[in-house]
Write an enzyme that holds these catalytic residues in place. Sequence first.
Site, PDB file in Angstrom:
ATOM      1  N   LEU A   1      15.719   7.308  -3.825  1.00  0.00           N
ATOM      2  CA  LEU A   1      15.849   5.945  -4.353  1.00  0.00           C
ATOM      3  C   LEU A   1      16.741   5.078  -3.469  1.00  0.00           C
ATOM      4  CD1 LEU A   1      15.969   6.601  -8.222  1.00  0.00           C
ATOM      5  CD2 LEU A   1      13.997   6.079  -6.779  1.00  0.00           C
TER       6      LEU A   1
ATOM      7  N   ALA B   1       8.451  10.292   2.481  1.00  0.00           N
ATOM      8  CA  ALA B   1       9.810   9.738   2.504  1.00  0.00           C
ATOM      9  C   ALA B   1      10.213   9.350   3.920  1.00  0.00           C
ATOM     10  CB  ALA B   1      10.803  10.762   1.952  1.00  0.00           C
TER      11      ALA B   1
ATOM     12  N   GLU C   1      12.422   5.883   6.260  1.00  0.00           N
ATOM     13  CA  GLU C   1      12.756   4.475   6.455  1.00  0.00           C
ATOM     14  C   GLU C   1      11.531   3.892   7.137  1.00  0.00           C
ATOM     15  OE1 GLU C   1      15.305   2.678   5.522  1.00  0.00           O
ATOM     16  OE2 GLU C   1      16.376   4.356   4.620  1.00  0.00           O
TER      17      GLU C   1
ATOM     18  N   THR D   1      16.941   9.875   8.543  1.00  0.00           N
ATOM     19  CA  THR D   1      15.909  10.171   7.538  1.00  0.00           C
ATOM     20  C   THR D   1      14.631  10.685   8.184  1.00  0.00           C
ATOM     21  OG1 THR D   1      16.778   8.460   6.078  1.00  0.00           O
ATOM     22  CG2 THR D   1      14.510   9.155   5.689  1.00  0.00           C
TER      23      THR D   1
ATOM     24  N   GLU E   1       1.899   3.215  14.755  1.00  0.00           N
ATOM     25  CA  GLU E   1       2.866   2.608  15.682  1.00  0.00           C
ATOM     26  C   GLU E   1       3.355   3.600  16.736  1.00  0.00           C
ATOM     27  OE1 GLU E   1       5.604  -0.136  13.973  1.00  0.00           O
ATOM     28  OE2 GLU E   1       4.307  -0.505  12.249  1.00  0.00           O
TER      29      GLU E   1
ATOM     30  N   TYR F   1      11.883   2.545  14.890  1.00  0.00           N
ATOM     31  CA  TYR F   1      11.072   3.114  13.803  1.00  0.00           C
ATOM     32  C   TYR F   1       9.950   3.971  14.361  1.00  0.00           C
ATOM     33  CZ  TYR F   1       7.241   3.304  10.399  1.00  0.00           C
ATOM     34  OH  TYR F   1       6.204   3.735   9.596  1.00  0.00           O
TER      35      TYR F   1
ATOM     36  N   LYS G   1       9.302   8.064  13.987  1.00  0.00           N
ATOM     37  CA  LYS G   1       8.082   8.655  13.400  1.00  0.00           C
ATOM     38  C   LYS G   1       7.396   9.564  14.425  1.00  0.00           C
ATOM     39  CE  LYS G   1       6.498   8.083   9.846  1.00  0.00           C
ATOM     40  NZ  LYS G   1       6.707   8.731   8.521  1.00  0.00           N
TER      41      LYS G   1
ATOM     42  N   ASN H   1      -1.310  -0.522   9.293  1.00  0.00           N
ATOM     43  CA  ASN H   1      -0.551  -1.284   8.281  1.00  0.00           C
ATOM     44  C   ASN H   1      -1.267  -1.316   6.935  1.00  0.00           C
ATOM     45  OD1 ASN H   1       0.377  -2.357  10.915  1.00  0.00           O
ATOM     46  ND2 ASN H   1       1.638  -3.651   9.593  1.00  0.00           N
TER      47      ASN H   1
ATOM     48  N   ASN I   1      -1.785 -12.237  12.768  1.00  0.00           N
ATOM     49  CA  ASN I   1      -0.838 -12.470  11.660  1.00  0.00           C
ATOM     50  C   ASN I   1      -0.961 -13.875  11.079  1.00  0.00           C
ATOM     51  OD1 ASN I   1       0.188  -9.925  12.026  1.00  0.00           O
ATOM     52  ND2 ASN I   1       1.980 -10.585  13.204  1.00  0.00           N
TER      53      ASN I   1
HETATM   54  P1  NAD Z   1       8.674   2.626   1.604  1.00  0.00           P
HETATM   55  O1  NAD Z   1       9.796   2.167   2.459  1.00  0.00           O
HETATM   56  O2  NAD Z   1       8.047   1.675   0.632  1.00  0.00           O
HETATM   57  O3  NAD Z   1       9.126   3.905   0.738  1.00  0.00           O
HETATM   58  C1  NAD Z   1       9.872   4.956   1.268  1.00  0.00           C
HETATM   59  C2  NAD Z   1      10.345   5.825   0.120  1.00  0.00           C
HETATM   60  O4  NAD Z   1      11.071   6.935   0.678  1.00  0.00           O
HETATM   61  C3  NAD Z   1      11.291   5.108  -0.841  1.00  0.00           C
HETATM   62  O5  NAD Z   1      10.935   5.394  -2.180  1.00  0.00           O
HETATM   63  C4  NAD Z   1      12.656   5.696  -0.508  1.00  0.00           C
HETATM   64  O6  NAD Z   1      13.547   5.713  -1.619  1.00  0.00           O
HETATM   65  C5  NAD Z   1      12.280   7.099  -0.058  1.00  0.00           C
HETATM   66  N1  NAD Z   1      13.278   7.693   0.840  1.00  0.00           N
HETATM   67  C6  NAD Z   1      13.851   7.116   1.935  1.00  0.00           C
HETATM   68  N2  NAD Z   1      14.738   7.954   2.477  1.00  0.00           N
HETATM   69  C7  NAD Z   1      14.703   9.087   1.752  1.00  0.00           C
HETATM   70  C8  NAD Z   1      15.384  10.333   1.834  1.00  0.00           C
HETATM   71  N3  NAD Z   1      16.310  10.564   2.786  1.00  0.00           N
HETATM   72  N4  NAD Z   1      15.094  11.288   0.923  1.00  0.00           N
HETATM   73  C9  NAD Z   1      14.183  11.070  -0.063  1.00  0.00           C
HETATM   74  N5  NAD Z   1      13.535   9.900  -0.200  1.00  0.00           N
HETATM   75  C10 NAD Z   1      13.783   8.920   0.693  1.00  0.00           C
HETATM   76  O7  NAD Z   1       7.603   3.226   2.609  1.00  0.00           O
HETATM   77  P2  NAD Z   1       6.018   3.178   2.554  1.00  0.00           P
HETATM   78  O8  NAD Z   1       5.555   1.880   3.105  1.00  0.00           O
HETATM   79  O9  NAD Z   1       5.575   3.620   1.223  1.00  0.00           O
HETATM   80  O10 NAD Z   1       5.677   4.297   3.645  1.00  0.00           O
HETATM   81  C11 NAD Z   1       5.557   5.673   3.253  1.00  0.00           C
HETATM   82  C12 NAD Z   1       5.259   6.503   4.469  1.00  0.00           C
HETATM   83  O11 NAD Z   1       4.062   6.044   5.091  1.00  0.00           O
HETATM   84  C13 NAD Z   1       6.344   6.432   5.556  1.00  0.00           C
HETATM   85  O12 NAD Z   1       6.494   7.712   6.106  1.00  0.00           O
HETATM   86  C14 NAD Z   1       5.773   5.463   6.586  1.00  0.00           C
HETATM   87  O13 NAD Z   1       6.256   5.751   7.865  1.00  0.00           O
HETATM   88  C15 NAD Z   1       4.293   5.752   6.468  1.00  0.00           C
HETATM   89  N6  NAD Z   1       3.396   4.627   6.796  1.00  0.00           N
HETATM   90  C16 NAD Z   1       3.588   3.390   6.239  1.00  0.00           C
HETATM   91  C17 NAD Z   1       2.688   2.359   6.542  1.00  0.00           C
HETATM   92  C18 NAD Z   1       2.832   0.989   5.907  1.00  0.00           C
HETATM   93  O14 NAD Z   1       2.088   0.070   6.287  1.00  0.00           O
HETATM   94  N7  NAD Z   1       3.712   0.791   4.958  1.00  0.00           N
HETATM   95  C19 NAD Z   1       1.620   2.588   7.415  1.00  0.00           C
HETATM   96  C20 NAD Z   1       1.454   3.881   7.962  1.00  0.00           C
HETATM   97  C21 NAD Z   1       2.350   4.893   7.634  1.00  0.00           C
HETATM   98  P1  TYD Z   2       5.395  -5.795   8.967  1.00  0.00           P
HETATM   99  O1  TYD Z   2       4.771  -6.057   7.646  1.00  0.00           O
HETATM  100  O2  TYD Z   2       6.876  -5.776   9.074  1.00  0.00           O
HETATM  101  O3  TYD Z   2       4.764  -4.440   9.524  1.00  0.00           O
HETATM  102  P2  TYD Z   2       4.866  -3.774  10.999  1.00  0.00           P
HETATM  103  O4  TYD Z   2       5.992  -4.331  11.742  1.00  0.00           O
HETATM  104  O5  TYD Z   2       5.048  -2.333  10.637  1.00  0.00           O
HETATM  105  O6  TYD Z   2       3.528  -4.033  11.653  1.00  0.00           O
HETATM  106  O7  TYD Z   2       4.862  -6.877   9.991  1.00  0.00           O
HETATM  107  C1  TYD Z   2       3.482  -7.083  10.189  1.00  0.00           C
HETATM  108  C2  TYD Z   2       3.344  -8.100  11.281  1.00  0.00           C
HETATM  109  O8  TYD Z   2       3.825  -9.364  10.792  1.00  0.00           O
HETATM  110  C3  TYD Z   2       4.156  -7.787  12.515  1.00  0.00           C
HETATM  111  O9  TYD Z   2       3.420  -8.198  13.673  1.00  0.00           O
HETATM  112  C4  TYD Z   2       5.398  -8.663  12.369  1.00  0.00           C
HETATM  113  C5  TYD Z   2       4.888  -9.868  11.605  1.00  0.00           C
HETATM  114  N1  TYD Z   2       5.852 -10.516  10.698  1.00  0.00           N
HETATM  115  C6  TYD Z   2       6.027 -11.903  10.749  1.00  0.00           C
HETATM  116  O10 TYD Z   2       5.402 -12.615  11.573  1.00  0.00           O
HETATM  117  N2  TYD Z   2       6.924 -12.469   9.881  1.00  0.00           N
HETATM  118  C7  TYD Z   2       7.651 -11.740   9.000  1.00  0.00           C
HETATM  119  O11 TYD Z   2       8.498 -12.311   8.248  1.00  0.00           O
HETATM  120  C8  TYD Z   2       7.438 -10.316   8.947  1.00  0.00           C
HETATM  121  C9  TYD Z   2       8.200  -9.456   7.973  1.00  0.00           C
HETATM  122  C10 TYD Z   2       6.525  -9.754   9.803  1.00  0.00           C
END
Ligand code: NAD
Ligand code: TYD
Length: 357
Positions: A36, A83, A85, A101, A137, A161, A165, A190, A260
Amino acid sequence: MKNVLVTGGAGFIGSNFIHYFLRTETDVRLINLDSLTYAGNLDSLQDIANDPRYRFVQGNICDSEQIDAVLREYQIDTIVHFAAESHVDRSILGPRQFIETNVMGTFTLLDATRNYWIRDKAHALDDVRFHHVSTDEVFGSLAPGEPAWTEETPYAPNSPYAASKASSDHLVRSYGHTYGLPYTITNCSNNYGPYQFPEKLIPLTILNALEGKPLPVYGDGQQIRDWLHVEDHCEAIYLVLAKGKTGSTYNIGGENQPANLTIVETICDILDEVNAGAEFTPHRNLIQFVKDRPGHDRRYDMDTHKISTELGWRPRHTLTEGLLDTVQWYLAHPEWVSVVRQRQEYKGWLDANYKSR
Ligand code: NAD
Ligand code: TYD
């Protein structure tokens, strides 16, 4: 898949996955372990909190004793590791937590799992799986005209980041190669959809637009992402768990590649229609170009041939439908939104990231 551990299940994709999984599999026990952080939100799971198949454990993937205890107490045979960041801008302002993390946490989880499954032979290795959820990424950035990334493309992460990963992906692969840990990895583009924390582009744009706040577009807004609806991602992960080959990685992507700026403009146009008569119409007037992200990746594009031919996966949502659904979801969930927005952590982030842009 009898006893499934989901890490990071209170986050955006993890909570969507838990909903998807419990709808799809009836005879399972699912443990959600989440520390959390600012991104974790149990409100996203309120509707299943009392489901007898579900249990929440507040815990940190960096805590090896706790992970070891959870694996044994619940006899975990399947791990779906979300889980992390997850926000690039936060990794630029404060990379250390990403190493803790994403690298050390994944290592700790892998090592505890190895002890339990391999050293202590808790289950037959044919019956277990460590699934690692990763990102496109790790592949870096594409120039115009370069072909989409395949599973064979070498890693070239650009942000802290992405580098964290990439490290975690390498660790997972090494545990498979060296110790025989049965694993799969998915690298996805994304995501957008319900329950996304409003620091990411799409929910930030929706919520700022509803309040008449500026809509920040970094640089020239011509960066391209391969947007995918989160439910399509959850379905792909489920298919990989059920039918994917152990020791394989699969690329997942949305086949959607507008810049974007077009994404932000489309959200404005949707709001003009569904929120007609709002004070801030036309919402496009709120768009503001701001200082670019350092090291900003220009273009992402995933080749999804492998997952579509091996497992029959294709995205079900078009971007147009998916964005409309997403705007409607945020409009229909003002309580979820207001709790997130009122958190000091969120306000602090907006100041830290946008005030000096
Ligand atoms: P998010 O940031 O919304 O959620 C991350 C969750 O992990 C949170 O609930 C947080 O409390 C928990 N967490 C963080 N550190 C922790 C720790 N040390 N121990 C236990 N729990 C912990 O992330 P998301 O967007 O849901 O992404 C989930 C996964 O998918 C990540 O691994 C991310 O790299 C990957 N991913 C995300 C996207 C995207 O577009 N969001 C795309 C591809 C892959
Ligand atoms: P984001 O949602 O942060 O995902 P990621 O960086 O993992 O791709 O951003 C998506 C795209 O949008 C990225 O090219 C950065 C851009 N962006 C903006 O132009 N303005 C914003 O305020 C944010 C958060 C992202």
